[in-house]
Design a protein around this motif. Structure first.
Motif, mmCIF file in Angstrom:
data_model
loop_
_atom_site.group_PDB
_atom_site.id
_atom_site.type_symbol
_atom_site.label_atom_id
_atom_site.label_comp_id
_atom_site.label_asym_id
_atom_site.label_seq_id
_atom_site.Cartn_x
_atom_site.Cartn_y
_atom_site.Cartn_z
ATOM 1 N N LYS A 67 -17.360 -63.505 13.069
ATOM 2 C CA LYS A 67 -16.553 -62.946 11.978
ATOM 3 C C LYS A 67 -16.652 -61.431 12.054
ATOM 4 C CE LYS A 67 -19.880 -62.762 8.220
ATOM 5 N NZ LYS A 67 -20.091 -63.088 6.826
ATOM 6 N N PRO A 68 -15.744 -60.733 11.391
ATOM 7 C CA PRO A 68 -15.812 -59.259 11.437
ATOM 8 C C PRO A 68 -16.893 -58.731 10.494
ATOM 9 C CG PRO A 68 -13.888 -59.968 10.179
ATOM 10 C CD PRO A 68 -14.536 -61.215 10.718
ATOM 11 N N PHE A 69 -18.041 -58.410 11.047
ATOM 12 C CA PHE A 69 -19.145 -57.886 10.227
ATOM 13 C C PHE A 69 -18.900 -56.435 9.843
ATOM 14 C CE2 PHE A 69 -21.262 -61.435 12.321
ATOM 15 C CZ PHE A 69 -21.931 -62.001 11.257
ATOM 16 N N ILE A 70 -18.336 -55.661 10.758
ATOM 17 C CA ILE A 70 -18.122 -54.237 10.528
ATOM 18 C C ILE A 70 -16.608 -54.038 10.381
ATOM 19 C CG2 ILE A 70 -18.509 -51.917 11.450
ATOM 20 C CD1 ILE A 70 -20.846 -53.399 13.059
ATOM 21 N N TYR A 71 -16.171 -53.910 9.164
ATOM 22 C CA TYR A 71 -14.742 -53.970 8.866
ATOM 23 C C TYR A 71 -13.948 -52.807 9.439
ATOM 24 C CZ TYR A 71 -16.160 -57.883 6.101
ATOM 25 O OH TYR A 71 -16.686 -59.089 5.727
ATOM 26 N N PRO B 246 -25.024 -45.233 14.909
ATOM 27 C CA PRO B 246 -24.903 -44.471 13.666
ATOM 28 C C PRO B 246 -24.828 -45.344 12.409
ATOM 29 C CG PRO B 246 -23.449 -43.572 15.336
ATOM 30 C CD PRO B 246 -23.987 -44.858 15.879
ATOM 31 N N SER B 247 -24.473 -46.627 12.573
ATOM 32 C CA SER B 247 -24.399 -47.545 11.435
ATOM 33 C C SER B 247 -25.646 -48.409 11.289
ATOM 34 C CB SER B 247 -23.183 -48.469 11.588
ATOM 35 O OG SER B 247 -21.995 -47.736 11.666
ATOM 36 N N ALA B 248 -26.620 -48.228 12.190
ATOM 37 C CA ALA B 248 -27.841 -49.035 12.144
ATOM 38 C C ALA B 248 -28.480 -48.919 10.774
ATOM 39 C CB ALA B 248 -28.809 -48.575 13.228
ATOM 40 N N GLY B 249 -28.917 -50.030 10.240
ATOM 41 C CA GLY B 249 -29.532 -50.036 8.916
ATOM 42 C C GLY B 249 -28.532 -50.228 7.795
ATOM 43 N N SER B 250 -27.243 -50.167 8.100
ATOM 44 C CA SER B 250 -26.236 -50.386 7.056
ATOM 45 C C SER B 250 -26.169 -51.878 6.730
ATOM 46 C CB SER B 250 -24.869 -49.894 7.522
ATOM 47 O OG SER B 250 -24.345 -50.773 8.510
ATOM 48 N N ASP C 57 -36.594 -56.657 18.415
ATOM 49 C CA ASP C 57 -36.472 -55.200 18.347
ATOM 50 C C ASP C 57 -35.043 -54.839 18.745
ATOM 51 O OD1 ASP C 57 -37.047 -52.496 18.221
ATOM 52 O OD2 ASP C 57 -38.071 -52.438 20.157
ATOM 53 N N TRP C 58 -34.294 -54.240 17.836
ATOM 54 C CA TRP C 58 -32.889 -53.915 18.088
ATOM 55 C C TRP C 58 -32.756 -52.535 18.710
ATOM 56 C CZ3 TRP C 58 -28.781 -57.129 17.687
ATOM 57 C CH2 TRP C 58 -29.016 -58.356 17.064
ATOM 58 N N ARG C 59 -31.880 -52.425 19.680
ATOM 59 C CA ARG C 59 -31.546 -51.160 20.327
ATOM 60 C C ARG C 59 -30.026 -50.998 20.300
ATOM 61 N NH1 ARG C 59 -36.191 -50.158 23.692
ATOM 62 N NH2 ARG C 59 -37.865 -50.760 22.293
ATOM 63 N N PHE D 113 -33.855 -42.927 17.230
ATOM 64 C CA PHE D 113 -33.008 -41.968 17.936
ATOM 65 C C PHE D 113 -31.871 -41.546 17.006
ATOM 66 C CE2 PHE D 113 -29.131 -41.018 20.252
ATOM 67 C CZ PHE D 113 -29.565 -40.039 21.135
ATOM 68 N N TRP D 114 -31.339 -42.518 16.292
ATOM 69 C CA TRP D 114 -30.206 -42.260 15.403
ATOM 70 C C TRP D 114 -30.652 -41.672 14.077
ATOM 71 C CZ3 TRP D 114 -26.008 -42.583 18.191
ATOM 72 C CH2 TRP D 114 -26.021 -43.402 19.306
#
Length: 169
Positions: free
Chosen positions: A72-76, A105-109, A137-139, A147-148
């Motif tokens: 599904k579209p998680f990031i609209y 740049p959206s990590a953690g959103s 562990d996500w990269r 890093f971001w």
């Protein structure tokens, strides 16, 4: 007892149909909704797995993770497909999930966390039985979240030496 002669092609078709029936033949062309077979029970640590075992499990996890991430579209605001490549880290007994750099740049959103949660839930049957498994562990494009967002890195104070401790009395 009468002996039945079969051609090699017939035997091949029987073996292939048996594999498909038990879920080992892979998805059929255009078949994206077929339930995936349950994974084998893993009873060895990541560091004790052979390279072949790790790679086979990584390929299976990749397939399921990518399916879950794109279900599904998680990031609209981003309609591009999400790509995930997993690799086990035998030193840290963990699984590294490397996804597209554009998600950094959206990590953690909430959107990215929802996608990660769906992926973790989908792959959990493959990793929950691994002894001493640390976690996922996500990269993002090979870079961790710090890093971001370097300001979020927790700084651990350097351990003081016995000489410094003696002088502080």
């Amino acid at each position: 007892m009468k002996r039945i002669r079969t051609s090699g092609n017939t035997v091949y078709r029987r073996v292939l149909s048996t594999l498909v029936m038990i879920g080992l033949g892979g998805p059929a062309f255009g078949d994206t909704e077929r339930p995936l077979p349950m994974p084998p029970v893993v009873v060895v640590k990541v560091s004790a797995m052979s390279i072949t075992q790790r790679e086979a499990l990584e390929r299976r996890i990749d397939e399921i993770a990518n399916r879950a991430a794109n279900a599904k579209p998680f990031i609209y605001e981003d309609s591009l497909p999400i790509h995930i490549k997993s690799s086990f880290d035998p030193v840290n007994e963990s699984l590294i999930m490397n996804t597209d750099e554009r998600l950094g740049p959206s990590a953690g959103s909430p959107d990215v966390e929802d996608m990660q949660s769906a992926v973790r839930q989908a792959i959990s049957p493959f990793i929950e039985g691994i002894p001493s498994f640390w976690g996922v562990d996500w990269r993002y494009g090979g870079k961790d979240i710090y890093f971001w967002f370097p300001q979020d890195r927790v700084r651990v104070p350097a351990a003081s030496t016995p000489r410094q401790q003696a002088g502080s009395h």
